[in-house]
Scaffold this active site. Structure first.
Site, PDB file in Angstrom:
ATOM      1  N   ARG A  78       0.839  -1.196   0.000  1.00 43.18           N
ATOM      2  CA  ARG A  78       0.000   0.000   0.000  1.00 43.18           C
ATOM      3  C   ARG A  78       0.875   1.247   0.000  1.00 43.18           C
ATOM      4  NH1 ARG A  78      -2.468  -3.316   4.076  1.00 43.18           N
ATOM      5  NH2 ARG A  78      -4.616  -3.958   3.555  1.00 43.18           N
ATOM      6  N   ARG A  82      -1.235  -1.678  -6.998  1.00 43.03           N
ATOM      7  CA  ARG A  82      -1.562  -2.758  -6.052  1.00 43.03           C
ATOM      8  C   ARG A  82      -2.625  -3.680  -6.664  1.00 43.03           C
ATOM      9  NH1 ARG A  82      -1.907  -4.188  -0.489  1.00 43.03           N
ATOM     10  NH2 ARG A  82      -4.024  -4.515   0.314  1.00 43.03           N
ATOM     11  N   TYR A 123     -10.572  -8.380  -6.588  1.00 46.04           N
ATOM     12  CA  TYR A 123      -9.558  -8.429  -7.639  1.00 46.04           C
ATOM     13  C   TYR A 123      -9.838  -9.534  -8.645  1.00 46.04           C
ATOM     14  CZ  TYR A 123      -7.119  -5.314  -4.467  1.00 46.04           C
ATOM     15  OH  TYR A 123      -6.800  -4.258  -3.652  1.00 46.04           O
ATOM     16  N   LYS A 130      -2.505  -2.134   7.960  1.00 47.34           N
ATOM     17  CA  LYS A 130      -3.617  -1.537   8.680  1.00 47.34           C
ATOM     18  C   LYS A 130      -3.738  -2.142  10.072  1.00 47.34           C
ATOM     19  CE  LYS A 130      -6.516  -0.196   4.748  1.00 47.34           C
ATOM     20  NZ  LYS A 130      -7.840  -0.343   4.098  1.00 47.34           N
ATOM     21  N   HIS A 146      -4.825  -8.634   3.600  1.00 46.11           N
ATOM     22  CA  HIS A 146      -6.258  -8.554   3.865  1.00 46.11           C
ATOM     23  C   HIS A 146      -6.621  -9.475   5.035  1.00 46.11           C
ATOM     24  CE1 HIS A 146      -7.306  -7.159  -0.501  1.00 46.11           C
ATOM     25  NE2 HIS A 146      -6.988  -6.157   0.288  1.00 46.11           N
ATOM     26  N   HIS A 195      -2.631   2.757  -5.931  1.00 45.91           N
ATOM     27  CA  HIS A 195      -3.615   1.702  -5.666  1.00 45.91           C
ATOM     28  C   HIS A 195      -3.868   0.863  -6.913  1.00 45.91           C
ATOM     29  CE1 HIS A 195      -6.826  -0.436  -3.667  1.00 45.91           C
ATOM     30  NE2 HIS A 195      -7.587  -0.238  -4.720  1.00 45.91           N
TER      31      HIS A 195
END
Length: 298
Positions: free
Chosen positions: A148, A245, A277, A172, A268, A242
């Site tokens: 990211r 990514r 995706y 995150k 994730h 992004h």
């Protein structure tokens, strides 16, 4: 009310572990709503808001031609605030309990093609010295690891392990993951570190990616960098970190990677986040199928 907002900020930062950018966005949305009810209803009491006030704000935002996506994001900020108030027993029911998000059009993010990546990484000429070496490494790192933008910006020197060809990423909610580095990335990192050593004055010495002034790069600089290099080879509307990514995940899936492995690489928490995706992979599969199947030519 200020005490409540301060406590909410602490909740987002310390318990939810949101990034500074996300925390600021949530607080700005909350302040925007607070300003609205003060102006329109002469009220500053966020604790006793009813849904009709929120609905009125939504109508005002839509009338101002704010997109449904943006409106939904603002309401998500409010939902988080009232969830916090419930958790801290400052209210007994959320005014957004029965709210339904506005409908938004489903847009398919189009990844870069392998040809476009090859042109950017192998055919264009980068400036000599630190910035050229840095820029190429950033692009290749986005594409080869799916990192990211915020993870790249905050990447630290001690996170790079060249002897094991790995990189530790803080994602995150402070979730760490270890990413493998391809041999060509290891070589580029070594070259970058050589050039980095020539910077005369470094302020953020622990940060891996720096500007020529020796300070950490910011979001807009990284975005402009990606947009600039890809503008010369791609006509796609969105040219951002992004999308790189997204391209990383799509190309892996197109070449046979399993969904769970891609999920782990992307950091994730659930497969549901990764499955978006697969839409691009399905799009590519349909195109190949349509171009190749004999029955489609009759």
């Amino acid at each position: 009310m200020e005490n409540s907002k301060t406590a909410f900020r602490d909740y987002l930062q310390l318990e939810k572990k949101y990034s500074p950018h996300t925390v600021n966005a949530y607080l700005n949305d909350l302040i925007s709503f607070e300003t609205y009810i003060k102006t329109e209803f002469d009220s500053e009491d966020l604790l006793n808001v009813n849904y009709s006030l929120i609905r009125s704000w939504i109508v005002t935002l839509v009338d101002a031609q704010i997109s449904n996506t943006s409106v939904n994001r603002k309401i998500a900020s409010l939902k988080s605030y009232y969830k916090f108030l419930l958790k801290t027993k400052q209210i007994v029911i959320s005014p957004l309990l029965k709210h339904k998000s506005l409908k938004t059009p489903k847009t398919l993010q189009i990844p870069f093609s392998e040809k476009e990546l090859d042109e950017v990484l192998n055919l264009i000429t980068y400036t000599e010295g630190f910035e050229g070496v840095r820029d190429k490494l950033i692009i290749d790192l986005f594409y080869s690891t799916g990192i990211r933008r915020t993870e790249l910006i905050h990447l630290k020197m001690l996170n790079i392990d060249l002897s094991n060809a790995t990189m530790k990423v803080l994602g995150k909610r402070n979730k760490e993951r270890i990413l493998p580095l391809l041999p060509n990335i290891v070589s580029q990192i070594k070259l970058y570190l050589t050039e980095r050593a020539y910077i005369e004055r470094i302020t953020d010495n622990d940060i891996f990616f720096l500007t020529l002034k020796g300070v950490k790069m910011n979001d807009s600089l990284v975005y402009r960098l990606i947009n600039s290099y890809f503008s010369g080879v791609s006509e796609k509307v969105k040219k951002s970190p992004h999308i790189l990514r997204h391209t990383f995940a799509t190309h892996l899936l197109n070449n046979g990677a399993d969904l769970n492995s891609v999920k782990e690489l992307l950091g994730h928490s659930s497969l549901a986040s990764t499955q978006i995706y697969t839409q691009s992979s399905l799009f590519e599969l349909k195109k190949v199928y349509g171009d190749s199947h004999p029955r489609n030519k009759k």
